[in-house]
Write a protein that holds these residues in place. Structure first.
Motif, PDB file in Angstrom:
ATOM      1  N   THR A  42      40.229  49.698  44.525  1.00  0.00           N
ATOM      2  CA  THR A  42      38.920  49.622  43.438  1.00  0.00           C
ATOM      3  C   THR A  42      38.707  48.021  43.310  1.00  0.00           C
ATOM      4  OG1 THR A  42      39.782  51.655  42.269  1.00  0.00           O
ATOM      5  CG2 THR A  42      38.436  50.029  41.136  1.00  0.00           C
ATOM      6  N   PHE A 135      39.970  45.880  33.561  1.00  0.00           N
ATOM      7  CA  PHE A 135      40.989  46.787  33.470  1.00  0.00           C
ATOM      8  C   PHE A 135      41.921  46.236  32.317  1.00  0.00           C
ATOM      9  CE2 PHE A 135      41.182  50.604  36.096  1.00  0.00           C
ATOM     10  CZ  PHE A 135      40.309  50.440  36.972  1.00  0.00           C
ATOM     11  N   ALA A 285      37.519  56.343  44.153  1.00  0.00           N
ATOM     12  CA  ALA A 285      36.288  55.492  43.974  1.00  0.00           C
ATOM     13  C   ALA A 285      35.376  55.724  45.017  1.00  0.00           C
ATOM     14  CB  ALA A 285      36.631  54.098  43.718  1.00  0.00           C
TER      15      ALA A 285
HETATM   16  C1  CXF Z   1      39.668  54.183  39.360  1.00  0.00           C
HETATM   17  C2  CXF Z   1      39.270  54.952  40.583  1.00  0.00           C
HETATM   18  C3  CXF Z   1      37.745  55.036  40.356  1.00  0.00           C
HETATM   19  C4  CXF Z   1      37.459  55.759  39.053  1.00  0.00           C
HETATM   20  C5  CXF Z   1      38.181  55.160  37.911  1.00  0.00           C
HETATM   21  C6  CXF Z   1      39.548  54.806  38.294  1.00  0.00           C
HETATM   22  N1  CXF Z   1      41.071  53.839  39.458  1.00  0.00           N
HETATM   23  C7  CXF Z   1      41.514  52.605  39.668  1.00  0.00           C
HETATM   24  O1  CXF Z   1      41.505  51.971  40.617  1.00  0.00           O
END
Ligand code: CXF
Ligand code: ZN
Length: 365
Positions: A42, A135, A285
């Motif tokens: 991600t 995040f 993702a």
């Molecule tokens: C994500 C993957 C795509 C959707 C939200 C969460 N996870 C983290 O890498």
């Protein structure tokens, strides 16, 4: 304070390690000295500008380190505590109230907008605004700021340099199997894609006692690794007939399938492998607006299910310590996927991951 951080400045461009200014933690914030951070797929999708994260930004969301300072309102951790930083959530929406914080109604803003909810950022360079709180952490850095909602205390004797990936990739794959699909002893599952998420799912399927664990990938070396860590069967789509070979295993199809690729054609194949009442989880993702097409009669008439899974449905405060204990017991060897790189070699780490040479890079700060 001055910190070192890897900054993403242009879409698809290299990450440059720079000296930045990091604000003091606010009352509800925690300053962590990052020991190591995993690199997740991600991070690269966001670097490439496919998701709406503003630049310049410090990415990284698999941080492990030691608490250095806490704001006045923080009681969950104290300076000196070893921690992992996981995904962020709001704490007040219906999902958070239900302890389903990976389905927080504000998941996207809290994790991808790379700022505090008030729009401020904790990072800057000579007065230039640099986005932080990716995040809820921005862990490609020597130091990061997180909050109680996304900090997880880990045992004092746990190997911090290995733990970052538990915060996202490993938790996602293992949690998909153990929590979301709730695979049980004697059941069957196929895992499509054997990156770190898929391999974590394979390992978890073995832990819960699944007796048919099929790994599917176009990379034969990964399939061999998948067999070592729990796959009972390994199929390469390049050899053809994956669906037929899975259905030939018997039982009228599988109890579970898990797509870790995010590719519509793979999700369609994963669904085709399910027995009646089987369930397929989707967790990769993919670009905004991607669509899935299914055989509608096959889907409906067998009572099959297709579910989205975020972060393995994990309650991280308990799930991450559980995974640490399983690894310690030798039953969940996620450490075998990890290759460590010095922070300065972040670009090499990313290239090795993209080329399939390294399953899970971890940057040593
Ligand atoms: C994500 C993957 C795509 C959707 C939200 C969460 N996870 C983290 O890498
Ligand atoms: Zn991730």
């Amino acid at each position: 304070m001055r910190i070192q951080a890897a900054v993403a400045r242009i879409p698809k461009g290299p990450l440059s390690i720079e000296s930045l200014e990091l604000e003091e933690p606010r009352d509800d914030e925690i300053l962590v000295r990052v020991v190591a951070s995993g690199v997740c797929h991600t991070d690269l999708v966001v670097r490439d500008g496919v998701l709406p994260t503003p630049l310049p930004v410090v990415l990284g969301h698999e941080g492990a380190g030691v608490v250095e300072r806490v704001g006045r309102a923080v009681t969950k951790v104290k300076p000196g505590d070893p921690v992992v930083m996981t995904f962020n959530s709001c704490g007040s929406c219906p999902s958070c109230a239900d302890h389903a914080h990976s389905y927080c109604h504000e998941f996207f803003p809290r994790n991808f907008f790379a700022a505090r909810p008030d729009g401020s950022t904790a990072l800057s360079r000579d007065g230039e605004r640099v986005h932080s709180h990716f995040f809820g952490q921005s862990s490609f850095a020597s130091h990061a700021i997180c909050r109680e909602r996304n900090v997880v205390k880990v045992p004092a004797d746990a190997p911090l340099e290995l733990l970052g990936p538990l915060a996202c990739g490993v938790q996602t794959g293992a949690g998909a199997v153990m929590n979301a699909l709730a695979v049980s002893a004697g059941q069957s599952i196929a895992v499509f894609g054997t990156g770190s998420v898929g391999l974590s799912a394979v390992m978890a399927a073995r832990v819960v006692g699944a007796t048919t664990i099929v790994a599917v990938d176009t990379n034969d070396a990964r399939l061999a690794f998948a067999r070592e860590v729990g796959a009972t069967h390994a199929f390469n789509p390049k050899d053809g007939g994956v669906i037929e070979r899975i259905l030939a295993l018997g039982g009228g199809g599988l109890n579970h399938a898990l797509d870790t690729t995010g590719q519509a054609a793979v999700i369609r194949d994963a669904m085709a492998c399910l027995a009646p009442r089987g369930c397929c989880g989707v967790l990769g993702a993919s670009p905004m607006g991607s669509e899935i097409t299914l055989d509608q009669v096959h889907f409906m008439s067998g009572g099959r299910r297709l579910i989205g899974i975020v972060e393995g449905d994990a309650n991280s405060d308990s799930f991450i310590p559980t995974l640490i204990e399983l690894q310690r017991q030798g039953r969940f060897p996620f450490d075998r996927m990890i290759r460590a790189y010095p922070f300065a070699a972040i670009e090499e780490a990313i290239h090795d991951m993209e080329a399939g040479r390294t399953i899970k890079p971890v940057l040593m700060m």
